[in-house]
Design a protein around this motif. Structure first.
Motif, PDB file in Angstrom:
ATOM      1  N   GLN A  97       0.819  -1.211   0.000  1.00 57.22           N
ATOM      2  CA  GLN A  97       0.000   0.000   0.000  1.00 57.22           C
ATOM      3  C   GLN A  97       0.853   1.260   0.000  1.00 57.22           C
ATOM      4  O   GLN A  97       0.593   2.197  -0.760  1.00 57.22           O
ATOM      5  CB  GLN A  97      -0.931  -0.029   1.214  1.00 57.22           C
ATOM      6  N   ASP A  98       1.875   1.284   0.846  1.00 57.69           N
ATOM      7  CA  ASP A  98       2.708   2.481   0.949  1.00 57.69           C
ATOM      8  C   ASP A  98       3.558   2.690  -0.299  1.00 57.69           C
ATOM      9  O   ASP A  98       3.806   3.833  -0.707  1.00 57.69           O
ATOM     10  CB  ASP A  98       3.596   2.405   2.190  1.00 57.69           C
ATOM     11  N   LEU A  99       4.026   1.611  -0.909  1.00 56.83           N
ATOM     12  CA  LEU A  99       4.816   1.751  -2.125  1.00 56.83           C
ATOM     13  C   LEU A  99       3.955   2.267  -3.271  1.00 56.83           C
ATOM     14  O   LEU A  99       4.386   3.145  -4.038  1.00 56.83           O
ATOM     15  CB  LEU A  99       5.450   0.413  -2.510  1.00 56.83           C
ATOM     16  N   THR A 100       2.742   1.759  -3.404  1.00 54.77           N
ATOM     17  CA  THR A 100       1.843   2.250  -4.451  1.00 54.77           C
ATOM     18  C   THR A 100       1.598   3.745  -4.294  1.00 54.77           C
ATOM     19  O   THR A 100       1.632   4.516  -5.266  1.00 54.77           O
ATOM     20  CB  THR A 100       0.505   1.485  -4.403  1.00 54.77           C
ATOM     21  N   ARG A 101       1.375   4.147  -3.067  1.00 53.21           N
ATOM     22  CA  ARG A 101       1.127   5.564  -2.803  1.00 53.21           C
ATOM     23  C   ARG A 101       2.367   6.403  -3.096  1.00 53.21           C
ATOM     24  O   ARG A 101       2.283   7.486  -3.684  1.00 53.21           O
ATOM     25  CB  ARG A 101       0.723   5.706  -1.333  1.00 53.21           C
ATOM     26  N   LEU A 102       3.538   5.909  -2.704  1.00 49.72           N
ATOM     27  CA  LEU A 102       4.782   6.639  -2.921  1.00 49.72           C
ATOM     28  C   LEU A 102       5.096   6.772  -4.405  1.00 49.72           C
ATOM     29  O   LEU A 102       5.470   7.855  -4.881  1.00 49.72           O
ATOM     30  CB  LEU A 102       5.929   5.947  -2.192  1.00 49.72           C
ATOM     31  N   LEU A 103       4.957   5.697  -5.167  1.00 46.02           N
ATOM     32  CA  LEU A 103       5.228   5.769  -6.601  1.00 46.02           C
ATOM     33  C   LEU A 103       4.292   6.752  -7.284  1.00 46.02           C
ATOM     34  O   LEU A 103       4.700   7.483  -8.205  1.00 46.02           O
ATOM     35  CB  LEU A 103       5.099   4.383  -7.230  1.00 46.02           C
ATOM     36  N   GLY A 104       3.041   6.795  -6.843  1.00 49.58           N
ATOM     37  CA  GLY A 104       2.107   7.767  -7.396  1.00 49.58           C
ATOM     38  C   GLY A 104       2.561   9.187  -7.135  1.00 49.58           C
ATOM     39  O   GLY A 104       2.479  10.061  -8.016  1.00 49.58           O
ATOM     40  N   ARG A 105       3.057   9.452  -5.929  1.00 48.74           N
ATOM     41  CA  ARG A 105       3.548  10.793  -5.611  1.00 48.74           C
ATOM     42  C   ARG A 105       4.775  11.145  -6.459  1.00 48.74           C
ATOM     43  O   ARG A 105       4.904  12.271  -6.946  1.00 48.74           O
ATOM     44  CB  ARG A 105       3.912  10.881  -4.133  1.00 48.74           C
ATOM     45  N   ILE A 106       5.694  10.194  -6.630  1.00 51.40           N
ATOM     46  CA  ILE A 106       6.904  10.470  -7.396  1.00 51.40           C
ATOM     47  C   ILE A 106       6.558  10.785  -8.847  1.00 51.40           C
ATOM     48  O   ILE A 106       7.130  11.695  -9.458  1.00 51.40           O
ATOM     49  CB  ILE A 106       7.884   9.287  -7.295  1.00 51.40           C
ATOM     50  N   ARG A 107       5.604  10.034  -9.391  1.00 50.21           N
ATOM     51  CA  ARG A 107       5.201  10.313 -10.777  1.00 50.21           C
ATOM     52  C   ARG A 107       4.519  11.673 -10.896  1.00 50.21           C
ATOM     53  O   ARG A 107       4.773  12.427 -11.842  1.00 50.21           O
ATOM     54  CB  ARG A 107       4.270   9.214 -11.283  1.00 50.21           C
ATOM     55  N   THR A 108       3.678  12.017  -9.929  1.00 46.41           N
ATOM     56  CA  THR A 108       2.884  13.243 -10.012  1.00 46.41           C
ATOM     57  C   THR A 108       3.671  14.480  -9.603  1.00 46.41           C
ATOM     58  O   THR A 108       3.633  15.503 -10.291  1.00 46.41           O
ATOM     59  CB  THR A 108       1.628  13.123  -9.116  1.00 46.41           C
ATOM     60  N   GLU A 109       4.385  14.400  -8.489  1.00 46.86           N
ATOM     61  CA  GLU A 109       5.056  15.577  -7.945  1.00 46.86           C
ATOM     62  C   GLU A 109       6.460  15.773  -8.497  1.00 46.86           C
ATOM     63  O   GLU A 109       6.874  16.905  -8.763  1.00 46.86           O
ATOM     64  CB  GLU A 109       5.106  15.482  -6.417  1.00 46.86           C
ATOM     65  N   ALA A 110       7.218  14.688  -8.652  1.00 49.16           N
ATOM     66  CA  ALA A 110       8.584  14.809  -9.168  1.00 49.16           C
ATOM     67  C   ALA A 110       8.647  14.620 -10.674  1.00 49.16           C
ATOM     68  O   ALA A 110       9.701  14.831 -11.278  1.00 49.16           O
ATOM     69  CB  ALA A 110       9.499  13.796  -8.481  1.00 49.16           C
ATOM     70  N   ARG A 111       7.546  14.178 -11.255  1.00 53.39           N
ATOM     71  CA  ARG A 111       7.441  13.966 -12.714  1.00 53.39           C
ATOM     72  C   ARG A 111       8.484  12.969 -13.234  1.00 53.39           C
ATOM     73  O   ARG A 111       9.021  13.126 -14.349  1.00 53.39           O
ATOM     74  CB  ARG A 111       7.583  15.298 -13.465  1.00 53.39           C
ATOM     75  N   ILE A 112       8.765  11.942 -12.440  1.00 54.29           N
ATOM     76  CA  ILE A 112       9.707  10.904 -12.859  1.00 54.29           C
ATOM     77  C   ILE A 112       8.925   9.734 -13.429  1.00 54.29           C
ATOM     78  O   ILE A 112       7.940   9.281 -12.843  1.00 54.29           O
ATOM     79  CB  ILE A 112      10.579  10.440 -11.668  1.00 54.29           C
ATOM     80  N   ASP A 113       9.360   9.236 -14.565  1.00 54.09           N
ATOM     81  CA  ASP A 113       8.707   8.107 -15.239  1.00 54.09           C
ATOM     82  C   ASP A 113       9.182   6.809 -14.581  1.00 54.09           C
ATOM     83  O   ASP A 113      10.193   6.242 -14.962  1.00 54.09           O
ATOM     84  CB  ASP A 113       9.051   8.129 -16.725  1.00 54.09           C
ATOM     85  N   ILE A 114       8.440   6.365 -13.567  1.00 55.30           N
ATOM     86  CA  ILE A 114       8.815   5.165 -12.820  1.00 55.30           C
ATOM     87  C   ILE A 114       7.623   4.227 -12.749  1.00 55.30           C
ATOM     88  O   ILE A 114       6.493   4.667 -12.539  1.00 55.30           O
ATOM     89  CB  ILE A 114       9.328   5.527 -11.403  1.00 55.30           C
ATOM     90  N   ALA A 115       7.867   2.935 -12.968  1.00 52.54           N
ATOM     91  CA  ALA A 115       6.774   1.961 -12.980  1.00 52.54           C
ATOM     92  C   ALA A 115       7.251   0.654 -12.366  1.00 52.54           C
ATOM     93  O   ALA A 115       8.407   0.254 -12.519  1.00 52.54           O
ATOM     94  CB  ALA A 115       6.292   1.714 -14.407  1.00 52.54           C
TER      95      ALA A 115
END
Length: 458
Positions: A97-115
């Protein structure tokens, strides 16, 4: 190698204030199955950095071109292109749960293409869970860490002494691993995810002068802040690329930050001065597990003296006092209280250190409760709860709420106390993990209440 310190400030030394009564009241003898459901945080409350772009640029350079050990990194490195990530080992539900939330923040706020990709596929970043015992047997000073050029724990152990995992030899980031203990409380897992994934993607250093970042070994911030996301976004700006020198990056940073953080151009610079190595060494001795309590307390006293001699009136002096206060609990209570009060005054004067002040407030609320000053304990908790919620620190939040519940009981407000206790226990399940730890923490807080001491005496 990035190392998280082994002394999370949220884990209080309240137990040092009073003994735990042998015969606890009936409500504390509840079976673990009777504990309320675990509480989790909802949407993050992220604030934009409130400092000048000139200062942020200096922070970026100092974070990016140096390791925590003080060694210099010759060139800038990052992943070039989309970043893939996999998780191996036993995966707790909270980690998912926490990783899903963190990856979403990184994609949205830091604009990093991570999957994320399946565990059986190759990935740029591998997050592997292992036991805390195995991790600390191999790297005793680490709670979790990230290393380059390996894709598994076995590969790390086979190459840890031959230079393969040396960050200073890296020219670009292609493959690395994050190792975290899978048998720790959910909050500790989440904190590791945030700091280590941030360092896997971006800066490798920590700076004690920072007040608004996880890139600080004081560990007051444990989830990525607005400053951290800005640093990560700047790291992946198109103007930069792996292999650049510090001077080349420095030349491009002003334009990058003006584009990403225009408000920072209008803020005045506030030079905080360098943090000298002597102070860092004393702080590390004070926080380190490999020496006696007396030696640690002496190191904290020297850190306070160095901070004062350096003319610091900022979070570094406050942190020195905070460390001294914690290490003096149960030994020199007057020194502990005085240190906490001085630290609270420094943290309270800076809007950027509200969560820092809340850690002090928890200790002061415990002192007030122990003295029977219930109204004062309530006021302290109420003044700091929102900052703790914003920082998403469930362990600290649970402690404050349980202290407040005890204070409410002293005032005869038993119904309110019971409701708040259940809320605190829900947060404690996320912050402290096992039912036994949750109940032990509740018992420790109960023990400092005059009511508990009276029941024990009778």
């Amino acid at each position: 190698m990035s190392l998280r310190r082994l002394l999370p400030p949220a884990l209080l030394a309240i137990a040092a204030c009073a003994p735990v009564p042998r015969d606890l009241p009936d409500r504390r003898e509840a079976a673990p199955s009777q504990l309320p459901a675990m509480k989790v945080f909802a949407a993050p409350r992220v604030s934009r950095p409130a400092r000048s772009n000139r200062d942020i640029a200096q922070d970026f350079l100092d974070l990016t071109f140096q390791l925590e050990s003080g060694r210099t990194l010759p060139v800038f490195t990052r992943f070039e292109g989309p970043v893939s990530l996999r998780v191996t080992g036993a995966i707790p539900t909270s980690l998912e749960q926490d990783l899903t939330r963190l990856l979403g923040r990184i994609r949205t706020e830091a604009r990093i293409d991570i999957a994320r990709v399946p565990a059986n596929r190759p990935a740029n970043i591998t997050i592997q869970t292992i036991s805390r015992r195995d991790l600390q047997r191999t790297v005793p000073e680490a709670a979790c860490f990230v290393v380059p050029r390996v894709g598994s724990w076995d590969e790390f152990r086979a190459n840890r002494r031959n230079g393969v995992t040396d960050w200073t030899t890296l020219e670009t980031r292609e493959r690395l691993s994050i190792f975290i203990p899978g048998d720790v409380p959910p909050q500790e897992l989440r904190d590791c995810l945030h700091e280590e994934l941030a360092q896997a993607l971006g800066p490798l250093n920590d700076l004690y002068r920072l007040t608004d970042s996880v890139f600080n070994d004081d560990n007051f911030h444990t989830v990525l802040t607005g400053f951290d996301m800005l640093v990560l976004r700047a790291t992946y700006a198109p103007e930069l690329r792996s292999g650049m020198t510090r001077d080349q990056v420095a030349a491009r940073l002003p334009a990058i930050l003006s584009r990403l953080n225009p408000a920072g151009d209008r803020r005045r610079s506030a030079d905080r001065g360098a943090t000298n190595r002597a102070w860092i060494d004393e702080i590390e001795r004070a926080l380190g597990p490999r020496t006696s309590q007396q030696a640690r307390r002496d190191a904290a006293k020297r850190a306070v003296a160095i901070a004062r001699a350096s003319g610091w009136r900022d979070n570094r002096l406050a942190f020195s006092l905070f460390a001294l206060g914690r290490l003096s609990l149960g030994v020199e209570p007057e020194l502990a209280l005085g240190s906490f009060l001085q630290a609270a005054g420094i943290y309270g004067a800076d809007p950027a250190t509200q969560v820092h002040e809340a850690h002090i407030a928890m200790q002061l609320a415990a002192f007030a409760l122990s003295a029977g000053e219930a109204e004062q304990a309530l006021a302290i908790v109420d003044a700091n709860t929102d900052a703790v919620m914003a920082a998403e620190n469930a362990a600290l939040l649970a402690t404050l709420l349980l202290v407040k519940a005890e204070a409410l009981e002293l005032l005869g407000r038993d119904t309110e106390a019971q409701r708040l206790r259940l809320e605190g226990l829900g947060w404690a399940r996320y912050g402290f993990g096992s039912d036994a730890e949750v109940l032990q923490r509740e018992a420790e807080i109960s023990a400092i209440s005059p009511r508990a001491r009276k029941e024990t005496a009778s």
